[in-house]
Design a protein around this motif. Structure first.
Motif, mmCIF file in Angstrom:
data_model
loop_
_atom_site.group_PDB
_atom_site.id
_atom_site.type_symbol
_atom_site.label_atom_id
_atom_site.label_comp_id
_atom_site.label_asym_id
_atom_site.label_seq_id
_atom_site.Cartn_x
_atom_site.Cartn_y
_atom_site.Cartn_z
ATOM 1 N N LEU A 74 -6.544 -6.043 -16.812
ATOM 2 C CA LEU A 74 -5.415 -5.193 -17.176
ATOM 3 C C LEU A 74 -4.705 -5.715 -18.420
ATOM 4 C CD1 LEU A 74 -3.172 -3.057 -16.704
ATOM 5 C CD2 LEU A 74 -2.128 -4.671 -15.091
ATOM 6 N N LEU A 75 -4.399 -7.000 -18.428
ATOM 7 C CA LEU A 75 -3.643 -7.574 -19.532
ATOM 8 C C LEU A 75 -4.437 -7.587 -20.836
ATOM 9 C CD1 LEU A 75 -1.935 -10.492 -17.588
ATOM 10 C CD2 LEU A 75 -0.842 -8.406 -18.444
ATOM 11 N N THR A 108 -6.210 3.230 -18.481
ATOM 12 C CA THR A 108 -5.786 2.053 -17.728
ATOM 13 C C THR A 108 -5.262 2.450 -16.356
ATOM 14 O OG1 THR A 108 -5.241 0.914 -19.781
ATOM 15 C CG2 THR A 108 -4.267 0.040 -17.766
ATOM 16 N N THR A 109 -4.489 3.520 -16.294
ATOM 17 C CA THR A 109 -3.993 3.997 -15.000
ATOM 18 C C THR A 109 -5.157 4.395 -14.104
ATOM 19 O OG1 THR A 109 -1.991 4.825 -16.085
ATOM 20 C CG2 THR A 109 -2.435 5.617 -13.853
ATOM 21 N N LEU A 120 0.443 0.769 -9.015
ATOM 22 C CA LEU A 120 0.635 1.761 -10.073
ATOM 23 C C LEU A 120 1.938 1.550 -10.836
ATOM 24 C CD1 LEU A 120 -0.679 5.011 -8.339
ATOM 25 C CD2 LEU A 120 -1.777 3.702 -10.168
ATOM 26 N N ASP A 121 2.964 1.024 -10.175
ATOM 27 C CA ASP A 121 4.211 0.747 -10.882
ATOM 28 C C ASP A 121 4.017 -0.381 -11.897
ATOM 29 O OD1 ASP A 121 5.693 2.703 -9.599
ATOM 30 O OD2 ASP A 121 6.265 1.386 -7.943
ATOM 31 N N TYR A 178 -7.910 10.177 -12.388
ATOM 32 C CA TYR A 178 -7.650 11.020 -13.555
ATOM 33 C C TYR A 178 -7.065 12.373 -13.144
ATOM 34 C CZ TYR A 178 -9.735 8.472 -17.508
ATOM 35 O OH TYR A 178 -9.976 7.601 -18.534
ATOM 36 N N LEU A 179 -7.637 12.966 -12.124
ATOM 37 C CA LEU A 179 -7.154 14.276 -11.682
ATOM 38 C C LEU A 179 -5.739 14.185 -11.124
ATOM 39 C CD1 LEU A 179 -10.446 15.637 -10.068
ATOM 40 C CD2 LEU A 179 -9.437 16.280 -12.270
#
Length: 217
Positions: A74-75, A108-109, A120-121, A178-179
């Motif tokens: 992620l980073l 990324t999400t 997710l936060d 994504y959806l």
């Protein structure tokens, strides 16, 4: 915390979707269309586009790095994005140019949030930092079934990178993510059926850009 576009004057268009959805081809076709119309266009990919970001990209996709933790992943994505925003996106938008980006923080999400199942936060906060609060004006999500995507990769005889090698269950979580994102940001994200022909998809995208962003007559 919500994101905003600050004082930018250009237009920022992003393309999203699982690998082999056809998003990269469509990004290139839109770029060519706008260039043909003499519009100032900058085309980039995320992660990538700058020397530093491309080096990070190689680390991220290298199959040898199987021990990489999800938070490290992620980073690294956010670090590559922050450099790209700093060097390319923010300056181009400030000049009034059109920026077309193959992936941005929605990836990324979808991948690290829904695929890796990180909080997710935390993802949203990291995205805000990496993107320097810049949000696309318009995002195209090209949606295809994961089995179709896998068949396309095999047909093209392409070897799977580190994320593609995660398997169909992971890819399906990403697709469903994504959806979910598209449902949450309906004003920004336009979903297309990736099973259509390249030509039909391109025409639909160009028409939507014309209607939404008024970039050309």
């Amino acid at each position: 915390m919500s994101l905003n576009n600050g004082n930018k004057t250009g237009k920022f268009i992003t393309f999203e979707g699982i690998d082999y959805s056809g998003k990269s081809v469509q990004a290139q076709l839109l770029c060519q269309k706008l260039q043909d119309l003499r519009l100032p266009v900058v085309a980039i990919r995320d992660p990538g586009a700058t020397r530093i970001s491309e080096e990070i990209r190689r680390i991220l996709l290298d199959n040898k790095n199987h021990e990489m933790s999800y938070r490290t992943e992620l980073l690294l994505y956010e670090a590559a994005r922050a450099q790209m925003v700093h060097e390319i996106i923010a300056p181009a938008l400030a000049k009034g140019q059109v920026v077309i980006c193959d992936r941005f923080f929605d990836s990324t999400t979808a991948y690290q949030g829904y695929g890796r199942q990180l909080d997710l936060d935390v993802i949203k906060q990291a995205n805000m930092l990496g993107a320097n609060e810049i949000v696309p004006d318009l995002t195209f999500l090209i949606d295809i079934d994961v089995h179709t995507a896998c068949a396309r990769r095999i047909k093209q005889e392409m070897s799977a990178d580190r994320l593609e090698a995660e398997g169909l269950e992971f890819q399906n979580r990403v697709r469903q993510g994504y959806l979910q994102i598209a449902g949450e940001y309906k004003q920004r994200i336009y979903v297309l059926n990736g099973e259509q022909s390249i030509e039909k998809l391109s025409l639909e995208i160009i028409q939507h850009v014309k209607n939404r962003l008024k970039l050309f007559a």
